[in-house]
Design a protein around this motif. Sequence first.
Motif, short mmCIF file in Angstrom:
data_model
loop_
_atom_site.label_atom_id
_atom_site.label_comp_id
_atom_site.label_asym_id
_atom_site.label_seq_id
_atom_site.Cartn_x
_atom_site.Cartn_y
_atom_site.Cartn_z
N SER A 9 -12.33 -2.47 -74.69
CA SER A 9 -13.29 -3.34 -74.00
C SER A 9 -13.69 -2.75 -72.65
N VAL A 10 -12.72 -2.22 -71.92
CA VAL A 10 -13.00 -1.60 -70.62
C VAL A 10 -13.97 -0.44 -70.79
N ILE A 72 -17.13 -8.59 -64.20
CA ILE A 72 -16.62 -8.50 -65.58
C ILE A 72 -15.74 -7.27 -65.73
N LEU A 73 -16.15 -6.14 -65.17
CA LEU A 73 -15.32 -4.94 -65.25
C LEU A 73 -13.96 -5.17 -64.60
N GLY A 74 -13.94 -5.83 -63.45
CA GLY A 74 -12.67 -6.13 -62.78
C GLY A 74 -11.75 -6.95 -63.67
N ALA A 80 -6.49 -5.24 -69.06
CA ALA A 80 -5.96 -4.07 -69.78
C ALA A 80 -4.68 -3.55 -69.12
N LEU A 81 -4.67 -3.52 -67.80
CA LEU A 81 -3.46 -3.08 -67.09
C LEU A 81 -2.29 -4.03 -67.33
N ARG A 82 -2.56 -5.31 -67.28
CA ARG A 82 -1.50 -6.30 -67.52
C ARG A 82 -0.96 -6.19 -68.95
N ARG A 83 -1.86 -6.03 -69.91
CA ARG A 83 -1.43 -5.90 -71.31
C ARG A 83 -0.70 -4.58 -71.55
#
Length: 149
Positions: A9-10, A72-74, A80-83
């Motif tokens: 997604s990122v 939205i990017l943030g 993604a980092l948390r996951r």
Amino acid sequence: MRKILSWISVFLWMLLIFNLSSQVAEQSNQLSTGITEIIDNVVKKVDSNLDINLESLNHLVRKNAHFIAYLILGVLVFNALRRSGTNRHMSFLLAQLICIVYAASDEIHQMYVPGRSTQVTDVVIDSTGAFLGIVIYWCASKMKNRKNT
């Protein structure tokens, strides 16, 4: 699987931003002008006496597009980092850094697109949008964690 989808997604969102930044000035202006005209038509239906400066409104539409795209990017980068298992504080810092670097590189990229220019103010707008997106995600995840405990 969620980790992979989060990063996909990122990268897809970054690709969309890159694609929009790759539009020559005329294409980019047509897109924002189209949105500006829609807003103008809606406002005139609400109050036909209201006189709107279309040039100023178009400028506002363009700057808000920057802000929202990076908001939205943030969210996507922080998620993604948390996951990926990065702790919340480090995710906050890394997400902001990634978004700032991407915003700066995007502005540099625009130097090579006909009719486009590089503006430090756009990097500031982008970074502020990303910051707000990250803060919103952070707060929402804290509220969710409180609710689950």
